[in-house]
Enzyme design. Structure first.
Site, PDB file in Angstrom:
ATOM      1  N   TYR A  33     -79.533 -48.012  63.124  1.00 43.07           N
ATOM      2  CA  TYR A  33     -78.953 -48.141  61.779  1.00 43.07           C
ATOM      3  C   TYR A  33     -77.693 -48.973  61.815  1.00 43.07           C
ATOM      4  O   TYR A  33     -77.176 -49.294  62.899  1.00 43.07           O
ATOM      5  CB  TYR A  33     -78.675 -46.759  61.184  1.00 43.07           C
ATOM      6  CG  TYR A  33     -77.468 -46.049  61.771  1.00 43.07           C
ATOM      7  CD1 TYR A  33     -77.490 -45.517  63.063  1.00 43.07           C
ATOM      8  CD2 TYR A  33     -76.295 -45.923  61.042  1.00 43.07           C
ATOM      9  CE1 TYR A  33     -76.386 -44.879  63.592  1.00 43.07           C
ATOM     10  CE2 TYR A  33     -75.180 -45.274  61.564  1.00 43.07           C
ATOM     11  CZ  TYR A  33     -75.226 -44.754  62.832  1.00 43.07           C
ATOM     12  OH  TYR A  33     -74.134 -44.122  63.368  1.00 43.07           O
ATOM     13  N   LYS A 147     -76.925 -48.573  68.560  1.00 45.78           N
ATOM     14  CA  LYS A 147     -76.561 -47.782  67.374  1.00 45.78           C
ATOM     15  C   LYS A 147     -77.787 -47.013  66.889  1.00 45.78           C
ATOM     16  O   LYS A 147     -78.411 -47.334  65.881  1.00 45.78           O
ATOM     17  CB  LYS A 147     -75.982 -48.678  66.277  1.00 45.78           C
ATOM     18  CG  LYS A 147     -75.243 -47.892  65.215  1.00 45.78           C
ATOM     19  CD  LYS A 147     -74.347 -48.772  64.409  1.00 45.78           C
ATOM     20  CE  LYS A 147     -73.769 -48.088  63.188  1.00 45.78           C
ATOM     21  NZ  LYS A 147     -72.887 -46.960  63.482  1.00 45.78           N
ATOM     22  N   GLU A 180     -64.758 -42.469  72.951  1.00 44.94           N
ATOM     23  CA  GLU A 180     -64.525 -42.923  71.568  1.00 44.94           C
ATOM     24  C   GLU A 180     -64.511 -41.708  70.672  1.00 44.94           C
ATOM     25  O   GLU A 180     -64.544 -40.568  71.159  1.00 44.94           O
ATOM     26  CB  GLU A 180     -65.616 -43.926  71.150  1.00 44.94           C
ATOM     27  CG  GLU A 180     -67.029 -43.368  71.235  1.00 44.94           C
ATOM     28  CD  GLU A 180     -68.118 -44.398  70.907  1.00 44.94           C
ATOM     29  OE1 GLU A 180     -67.885 -45.331  70.138  1.00 44.94           O
ATOM     30  OE2 GLU A 180     -69.239 -44.215  71.423  1.00 44.94           O
ATOM     31  N   LEU A 205     -69.994 -47.389  71.427  1.00 45.05           N
ATOM     32  CA  LEU A 205     -70.526 -48.343  70.459  1.00 45.05           C
ATOM     33  C   LEU A 205     -69.453 -49.403  70.222  1.00 45.05           C
ATOM     34  O   LEU A 205     -68.281 -49.070  70.007  1.00 45.05           O
ATOM     35  CB  LEU A 205     -70.844 -47.628  69.140  1.00 45.05           C
ATOM     36  CG  LEU A 205     -71.488 -48.558  68.129  1.00 45.05           C
ATOM     37  CD1 LEU A 205     -72.952 -48.804  68.490  1.00 45.05           C
ATOM     38  CD2 LEU A 205     -71.375 -48.006  66.717  1.00 45.05           C
TER      39      LEU A 205
HETATM   40  N1  PMP Z   1     -68.485 -45.345  67.580  1.00 46.74           N
HETATM   41  C1  PMP Z   1     -69.417 -44.547  67.033  1.00 46.74           C
HETATM   42  C2  PMP Z   1     -70.066 -43.506  67.885  1.00 46.74           C
HETATM   43  C3  PMP Z   1     -69.781 -44.708  65.688  1.00 46.74           C
HETATM   44  O1  PMP Z   1     -70.723 -43.922  65.139  1.00 46.74           O
HETATM   45  C4  PMP Z   1     -69.116 -45.686  64.899  1.00 46.74           C
HETATM   46  C5  PMP Z   1     -69.422 -45.861  63.441  1.00 46.74           C
HETATM   47  N2  PMP Z   1     -70.762 -45.980  63.168  1.00 46.74           N
HETATM   48  C6  PMP Z   1     -68.154 -46.490  65.515  1.00 46.74           C
HETATM   49  C7  PMP Z   1     -67.866 -46.295  66.867  1.00 46.74           C
HETATM   50  C8  PMP Z   1     -67.431 -47.562  64.741  1.00 46.74           C
HETATM   51  O2  PMP Z   1     -68.285 -48.645  64.457  1.00 46.74           O
HETATM   52  P1  PMP Z   1     -68.027 -49.574  63.193  1.00 46.74           P
HETATM   53  O3  PMP Z   1     -66.625 -50.058  63.298  1.00 46.74           O
HETATM   54  O4  PMP Z   1     -69.025 -50.662  63.338  1.00 46.74           O
HETATM   55  O5  PMP Z   1     -68.249 -48.723  61.985  1.00 46.74           O
END
Ligand code: PMP
Length: 288
Positions: A33, A147, A180, A205
């Protein structure tokens, strides 16, 4: 106003949007996603998000359901039909519907769902006072760079946060190193003023907001180091914050039961948040 969802080629009332029980997303969490912020009706950083989506597709050995241009049309149309001004657009691709078998189906047909909704702005106090985070063990798998919709460990960590009145859970590996947030990337500013976030390996991610913030930090001349940091370092940091498409840059001022530094949002976190809001406004303005 009734919400509309896009499901495999059709725009349907949200309440009637359905996928089959043999969808592999439902059976195995076999899907991916993206979530893009929407500002003034415009998708923010849609190309970087779709770059990451294409990377996830490749790593999962899934087939793109349509071209990038066509996906953008569907996402824009879903935003339009739901009259989204400031909010998010959600895109989910699964490996398709097939009799339940762990191995991939022979001729999978990628299923597509897109939804969009307005989101309330963050309460002013979140930014003015900062938010609380709790720590939780990172019990996820070895491919956190994909993701995937298989988010159970992330959901469990977020639940711990919620039950403790916290905004986010900071995930920590077995060596005491921060990976994270449960749905965000984690950052600190060290005692000597260095901005630090960990490199985008398989353990995290690679956030699109993370990439934009790195770019902004470079442009602003903020001393930046891409390296892993320990929970101990985070507890002793001058500043901490998390980033994501829905949090932007959110100052973290309490970790478990202790304040970070003086318990007030840091100047670098607030500066980066303001610059990120500008980054979004510029894209929204350019499209107007
Ligand atoms: N890490 C994880 C585990 C996440 O779920 C997200 C948000 N989906 C992020 C980091 C941040 O990613 P983004 O800045 O693309 O929203």
């Amino acid at each position: 106003m009734s919400r509309i969802a896009y499901v495999n080629g059709r725009y349907v009332p949200h309440a009637q949007a359905r996928v089959h029980i043999d969808d592999r997303g439902y059976q195995f969490g076999d899907g991916i996603y993206e979530v893009c912020a929407v500002r003034s009706g415009v998708m923010i950083d849609d190309d970087p998000h779709l770059d990451r989506l294409e990377r996830s597709l490749r790593e999962m050995r899934m087939t793109a359901p349509m071209s990038r241009a066509a996906l953008k049309v569907v996402m824009r149309e879903t935003i339009r039909r739901n009259v989204v001004n400031d909010g998010i657009v959600y895109l989910q691709l699964t490996r398709g519907v097939a009799p339940r078998d762990h191995a991939f189906p022979k001729a999978p047909k990628t299923q597509v769902v897109v939804t969009a909704r307005n989101a309330k702005p963050h309460p002013a106090a979140f930014v003015e006072d900062g938010v609380k985070a709790v720590t939780a063990p990172d019990i996820r798998w070895g491919r956190c760079d994909i993701k995937t919709i298989a988010l159970l460990p992330n959901c469990m960590a977020k639940q711990v946060a919620k039950e403790n009145g916290a905004y986010e859970a900071i995930l920590v590996d077995e060596k005491g190193v921060v990976t994270e947030g449960s749905s965000s990337n984690a950052w600190i500013v060290t005692g000597d003023g260095k901005l630090v976030t960990r490199p985008a390996t398989n353990e995290i991610l690679n956030g699109i907001t993370r990439l934009a913030i790195i770019e902004i930090a470079r442009r602003e001349g903020i001393v930046f180091e891409e390296r892993a940091f320990t929970l101990d370092e985070m507890r002793r940091a001058r500043e901490a914050f998390v980033t994501s498409a829905s949090s932007f840059a959110m100052p973290v001022t309490q970790l478990d039961d202790a304040p970070i530094a003086n318990g007030k949002p840091g100047t670098i976190a607030l500066k980066l948040r303001a610059a990120y809001l500008q980054h979004m406004a510029a894209q929204a303005g350019a499209a107007a």
